[in-house]
Write a protein that holds these residues in place. Structure first.
Motif, PDB file in Angstrom:
ATOM      1  N   GLY A   1       0.818  -1.219   0.000  1.00 19.83           N
ATOM      2  CA  GLY A   1       0.000   0.000   0.000  1.00 19.83           C
ATOM      3  C   GLY A   1       0.841   1.253   0.000  1.00 19.83           C
ATOM      4  O   GLY A   1       1.888   1.307   0.641  1.00 19.83           O
ATOM      5  N   ARG A   2       0.331   2.266  -0.710  1.00 25.71           N
ATOM      6  CA  ARG A   2       1.071   3.541  -0.826  1.00 25.71           C
ATOM      7  C   ARG A   2       1.025   4.327   0.489  1.00 25.71           C
ATOM      8  O   ARG A   2      -0.010   4.382   1.152  1.00 25.71           O
ATOM      9  N   ARG A   3       2.150   4.959   0.783  1.00 25.00           N
ATOM     10  CA  ARG A   3       2.264   5.709   2.046  1.00 25.00           C
ATOM     11  C   ARG A   3       1.328   6.904   2.112  1.00 25.00           C
ATOM     12  O   ARG A   3       1.053   7.432   3.194  1.00 25.00           O
ATOM     13  N   SER A   4       0.851   7.365   0.954  1.00 21.28           N
ATOM     14  CA  SER A   4      -0.042   8.532   0.950  1.00 21.28           C
ATOM     15  C   SER A   4      -1.483   8.146   1.283  1.00 21.28           C
ATOM     16  O   SER A   4      -2.339   9.023   1.339  1.00 21.28           O
ATOM     17  N   SER A   5      -1.747   6.865   1.497  1.00 19.69           N
ATOM     18  CA  SER A   5      -3.105   6.421   1.867  1.00 19.69           C
ATOM     19  C   SER A   5      -3.266   6.446   3.384  1.00 19.69           C
ATOM     20  O   SER A   5      -2.467   5.855   4.121  1.00 19.69           O
ATOM     21  N   GLY A   6      -4.328   7.099   3.835  1.00 16.90           N
ATOM     22  CA  GLY A   6      -4.587   7.152   5.278  1.00 16.90           C
ATOM     23  C   GLY A   6      -4.774   5.757   5.867  1.00 16.90           C
ATOM     24  O   GLY A   6      -4.356   5.491   6.999  1.00 16.90           O
ATOM     25  N   ASN A   7      -5.396   4.873   5.111  1.00 15.41           N
ATOM     26  CA  ASN A   7      -5.610   3.515   5.634  1.00 15.41           C
ATOM     27  C   ASN A   7      -4.306   2.737   5.739  1.00 15.41           C
ATOM     28  O   ASN A   7      -4.126   1.938   6.670  1.00 15.41           O
ATOM     29  N   VAL A   8      -3.385   2.993   4.808  1.00 17.86           N
ATOM     30  CA  VAL A   8      -2.052   2.375   4.897  1.00 17.86           C
ATOM     31  C   VAL A   8      -1.292   2.983   6.080  1.00 17.86           C
ATOM     32  O   VAL A   8      -0.578   2.284   6.814  1.00 17.86           O
TER      33      VAL A   8
ATOM     34  N   LEU B   1       2.100   0.352  -3.388  1.00 21.91           N
ATOM     35  CA  LEU B   1       1.178  -0.183  -4.399  1.00 21.91           C
ATOM     36  C   LEU B   1      -0.103   0.633  -4.372  1.00 21.91           C
ATOM     37  O   LEU B   1      -0.458   1.212  -3.345  1.00 21.91           O
ATOM     38  N   GLY B   2      -0.773   0.692  -5.504  1.00 28.53           N
ATOM     39  CA  GLY B   2      -1.990   1.497  -5.607  1.00 28.53           C
ATOM     40  C   GLY B   2      -1.640   2.936  -5.949  1.00 28.53           C
ATOM     41  O   GLY B   2      -0.466   3.317  -5.953  1.00 28.53           O
ATOM     42  N   GLY B   3      -2.658   3.734  -6.271  1.00 28.70           N
ATOM     43  CA  GLY B   3      -2.408   5.121  -6.645  1.00 28.70           C
ATOM     44  C   GLY B   3      -1.443   5.208  -7.800  1.00 28.70           C
ATOM     45  O   GLY B   3      -1.536   4.423  -8.756  1.00 28.70           O
ATOM     46  N   LYS B   4      -0.457   6.106  -7.713  1.00 33.72           N
ATOM     47  CA  LYS B   4       0.487   6.297  -8.819  1.00 33.72           C
ATOM     48  C   LYS B   4       1.378   5.072  -9.032  1.00 33.72           C
ATOM     49  O   LYS B   4       1.978   4.898 -10.085  1.00 33.72           O
TER      50      LYS B   4
ATOM     51  N   GLY C   1      -0.851  -1.414  -9.778  1.00 30.74           N
ATOM     52  CA  GLY C   1      -0.607  -2.807  -9.371  1.00 30.74           C
ATOM     53  C   GLY C   1      -1.763  -3.427  -8.611  1.00 30.74           C
ATOM     54  O   GLY C   1      -1.831  -4.648  -8.462  1.00 30.74           O
ATOM     55  N   ASN C   2      -2.713  -2.577  -8.136  1.00 33.86           N
ATOM     56  CA  ASN C   2      -3.808  -3.131  -7.331  1.00 33.86           C
ATOM     57  C   ASN C   2      -4.926  -3.732  -8.185  1.00 33.86           C
ATOM     58  O   ASN C   2      -5.883  -4.267  -7.648  1.00 33.86           O
ATOM     59  N   ASP C   3      -4.774  -3.654  -9.526  1.00 31.29           N
ATOM     60  CA  ASP C   3      -5.749  -4.327 -10.398  1.00 31.29           C
ATOM     61  C   ASP C   3      -5.158  -5.616 -10.987  1.00 31.29           C
ATOM     62  O   ASP C   3      -5.754  -6.238 -11.856  1.00 31.29           O
TER      63      ASP C   3
ATOM     64  N   GLY D   1      -9.190  -4.914  -4.460  1.00 28.90           N
ATOM     65  CA  GLY D   1      -8.248  -4.106  -5.229  1.00 28.90           C
ATOM     66  C   GLY D   1      -7.902  -2.805  -4.539  1.00 28.90           C
ATOM     67  O   GLY D   1      -7.544  -1.821  -5.175  1.00 28.90           O
ATOM     68  N   LEU D   2      -8.010  -2.792  -3.217  1.00 26.40           N
ATOM     69  CA  LEU D   2      -7.690  -1.589  -2.444  1.00 26.40           C
ATOM     70  C   LEU D   2      -6.486  -1.866  -1.546  1.00 26.40           C
ATOM     71  O   LEU D   2      -6.091  -3.019  -1.344  1.00 26.40           O
ATOM     72  N   VAL D   3      -5.908  -0.795  -1.001  1.00 29.00           N
ATOM     73  CA  VAL D   3      -4.816  -0.933  -0.036  1.00 29.00           C
ATOM     74  C   VAL D   3      -5.339  -0.439   1.308  1.00 29.00           C
ATOM     75  O   VAL D   3      -6.233   0.417   1.354  1.00 29.00           O
ATOM     76  N   PRO D   4      -4.797  -0.975   2.408  1.00 32.10           N
ATOM     77  CA  PRO D   4      -3.661  -1.889   2.559  1.00 32.10           C
ATOM     78  C   PRO D   4      -4.058  -3.364   2.538  1.00 32.10           C
ATOM     79  O   PRO D   4      -5.216  -3.709   2.747  1.00 32.10           O
ATOM     80  N   THR D   5      -3.023  -4.192   2.308  1.00 30.45           N
ATOM     81  CA  THR D   5      -3.104  -5.628   2.564  1.00 30.45           C
ATOM     82  C   THR D   5      -1.846  -6.004   3.343  1.00 30.45           C
ATOM     83  O   THR D   5      -0.766  -5.484   3.064  1.00 30.45           O
TER      84      THR D   5
ATOM     85  N   TRP E   1      -6.904  -8.023   4.907  1.00 32.67           N
ATOM     86  CA  TRP E   1      -7.176  -6.670   4.402  1.00 32.67           C
ATOM     87  C   TRP E   1      -8.230  -6.029   5.289  1.00 32.67           C
ATOM     88  O   TRP E   1      -8.790  -6.696   6.138  1.00 32.67           O
ATOM     89  N   GLU E   2      -8.511  -4.781   5.083  1.00 34.75           N
ATOM     90  CA  GLU E   2      -9.295  -3.882   5.940  1.00 34.75           C
ATOM     91  C   GLU E   2      -8.363  -3.341   7.030  1.00 34.75           C
ATOM     92  O   GLU E   2      -7.937  -4.069   7.925  1.00 34.75           O
ATOM     93  N   SER E   3      -8.106  -2.046   6.941  1.00 31.50           N
ATOM     94  CA  SER E   3      -7.098  -1.439   7.813  1.00 31.50           C
ATOM     95  C   SER E   3      -7.381  -1.680   9.303  1.00 31.50           C
ATOM     96  O   SER E   3      -6.457  -1.954  10.074  1.00 31.50           O
ATOM     97  N   HIS E   4      -8.648  -1.601   9.700  1.00 32.78           N
ATOM     98  CA  HIS E   4      -8.934  -1.769  11.137  1.00 32.78           C
ATOM     99  C   HIS E   4      -8.699  -3.206  11.576  1.00 32.78           C
ATOM    100  O   HIS E   4      -8.196  -3.459  12.678  1.00 32.78           O
TER     101      HIS E   4
ATOM    102  N   ALA F   1      -9.011  10.590  -9.195  1.00 35.23           N
ATOM    103  CA  ALA F   1      -8.921   9.299  -9.903  1.00 35.23           C
ATOM    104  C   ALA F   1      -8.691   8.089  -9.003  1.00 35.23           C
ATOM    105  O   ALA F   1      -9.207   7.030  -9.271  1.00 35.23           O
ATOM    106  N   PHE F   2      -7.889   8.214  -7.955  1.00 37.64           N
ATOM    107  CA  PHE F   2      -7.666   7.029  -7.097  1.00 37.64           C
ATOM    108  C   PHE F   2      -7.672   7.424  -5.647  1.00 37.64           C
ATOM    109  O   PHE F   2      -7.640   8.594  -5.320  1.00 37.64           O
TER     110      PHE F   2
HETATM  111  N1  LIG Z   1     -12.111   0.031   4.250  1.00 42.29           N
HETATM  112  C1  LIG Z   1     -10.830  -0.125   3.598  1.00 42.29           C
HETATM  113  C2  LIG Z   1     -10.677   1.023   2.609  1.00 42.29           C
HETATM  114  C3  LIG Z   1      -9.461   0.855   1.718  1.00 42.29           C
HETATM  115  C4  LIG Z   1      -9.343   1.988   0.709  1.00 42.29           C
HETATM  116  O1  LIG Z   1     -10.330   2.682   0.377  1.00 42.29           O
HETATM  117  N2  LIG Z   1      -8.122   2.211   0.241  1.00 42.29           N
HETATM  118  C5  LIG Z   1      -7.886   3.255  -0.747  1.00 42.29           C
HETATM  119  C6  LIG Z   1      -6.729   4.150  -0.273  1.00 42.29           C
HETATM  120  S1  LIG Z   1      -7.090   4.948   1.283  1.00 42.29           S
HETATM  121  C7  LIG Z   1      -7.436   2.638  -2.055  1.00 42.29           C
HETATM  122  O2  LIG Z   1      -6.962   1.516  -2.092  1.00 42.29           O
HETATM  123  N3  LIG Z   1      -7.593   3.387  -3.157  1.00 42.29           N
HETATM  124  C8  LIG Z   1      -7.138   2.949  -4.449  1.00 42.29           C
HETATM  125  C9  LIG Z   1      -5.693   3.261  -4.684  1.00 42.29           C
HETATM  126  O3  LIG Z   1      -4.981   3.748  -3.789  1.00 42.29           O
HETATM  127  O4  LIG Z   1      -5.239   2.999  -5.820  1.00 42.29           O
HETATM  128  C10 LIG Z   1      -9.709  -0.118   4.658  1.00 42.29           C
HETATM  129  O5  LIG Z   1      -9.919   0.493   5.719  1.00 42.29           O
HETATM  130  O6  LIG Z   1      -8.659  -0.739   4.448  1.00 42.29           O
END
Ligand SMILES: N[C@@H](CCC(=O)N[C@@H](CS)C(=O)NCC(=O)O)C(=O)O
Length: 215
Positions: free
Chosen positions: A7-14, A33-36, A39-41, A52-56, A65-68, A214-215
């Motif tokens: 998972g990309r560091r710019s994701s709050g869930n990551v 992974l993900g965003g820019k 690879g998540n597809d 297809g979302l991050v984190p895993t 998966w699921e951040s919580h 976009a992502f």
């Molecule tokens: N409920 C999920 C939400 C995961 C989610 O929405 N991740 C976003 C980033 S915060 C994501 O993967 N977006 C697509 C991407 O980054 O390419 C969790 O808490 O892990």
């Protein structure tokens, strides 16, 4: 066991997972992974996380998966008595706040981030932003009241509840939002900022997300 985080560091869930891993001083491999990074597809990633979302996270033969769920797992497996209170009664309070973040707080503040930061300036809707900001301050007031009687959301020490809630604070305080002063919330944020694991995981630029739906 060998731990890998995707998972990309710019994701709050990551960021929740990075903070938990570093707070617990665990060794792990981090694959952006993900965003820019995309690879998540890809089929191999979707086989681990069908959303297809991050984190895993993978820990040995366990994939989550699921951040919580990830943060709670890491806390239970590696942080008993630290991030993970020992008694069910203490954990009930931590879970209360953790679930509240997922079902209420994030639904309030994340729209502000999307409406104000991720939406290109020309498309922004000030009335929608104002409404989302007001909903967020209702949540922050609830947190402020709690933090007036306990230093952390779960009680006397940092738990996974603070991790899932605390990742909001860098973005919230740097987005240019005006509102009431909430001294207990501000003091809690300052306490979080004393922690190296928080600063590394959460105080991360979101420049790459500005004006980008976009992502
Ligand atoms: N409920 C999920 C939400 C995961 C989610 O929405 N991740 C976003 C980033 S915060 C994501 O993967 N977006 C697509 C991407 O980054 O390419 C969790 O808490 O892990």
């Amino acid at each position: 066991m060998s731990i890998t985080l995707w998972g990309r560091r710019s994701s709050g869930n990551v960021q929740k997972v990075v903070w938990a891993l570093d707070e617990l001083e665990l060794a792990y491999e981090h694959i952006e992974l993900g965003g820019k990074f995309k690879g998540n597809d890809q089929a191999d990633y979707l086989a681990m996380n069908p959303n297809g979302l991050v984190p895993t996270l993978r820990d040995g033969d366990l994939t989550v998966w699921e951040s919580h769920a990830i943060v709670r797992y890491l806390s239970a497996e590696y942080g008993s008595g630290l991030l993970f209170p020992v008694t069910p009664r203490e954990r009930a309070v931590v879970d209360q706040w953790t679930d509240w973040v997922a079902t209420t707080f994030q639904l309030a503040w994340l729209p502000v981030f999307w409406l104000k930061v991720r939406t290109p300036l020309a498309q922004q809707d000030q009335a929608a932003i104002d409404k989302a900001v007001a909903a967020s301050f209702k949540c922050f007031a609830i947190m402020d009241a709690r933090l007036g009687v306990a230093p952390f959301l779960g009680g006397d020490q940092l738990t996974y509840a603070d991790i899932v809630a605390g990742v909001a604070m860098y973005r919230w305080t740097t987005m240019g939002i005006a509102g009431p002063t909430l001294p207990n919330l501000t003091a809690w944020h300052a306490r979080l900022n004393e922690r190296a694991a928080f600063r590394k995981a959460v105080n991360v630029s979101y420049e790459e997300l500005v004006g980008r739906l976009a992502f």
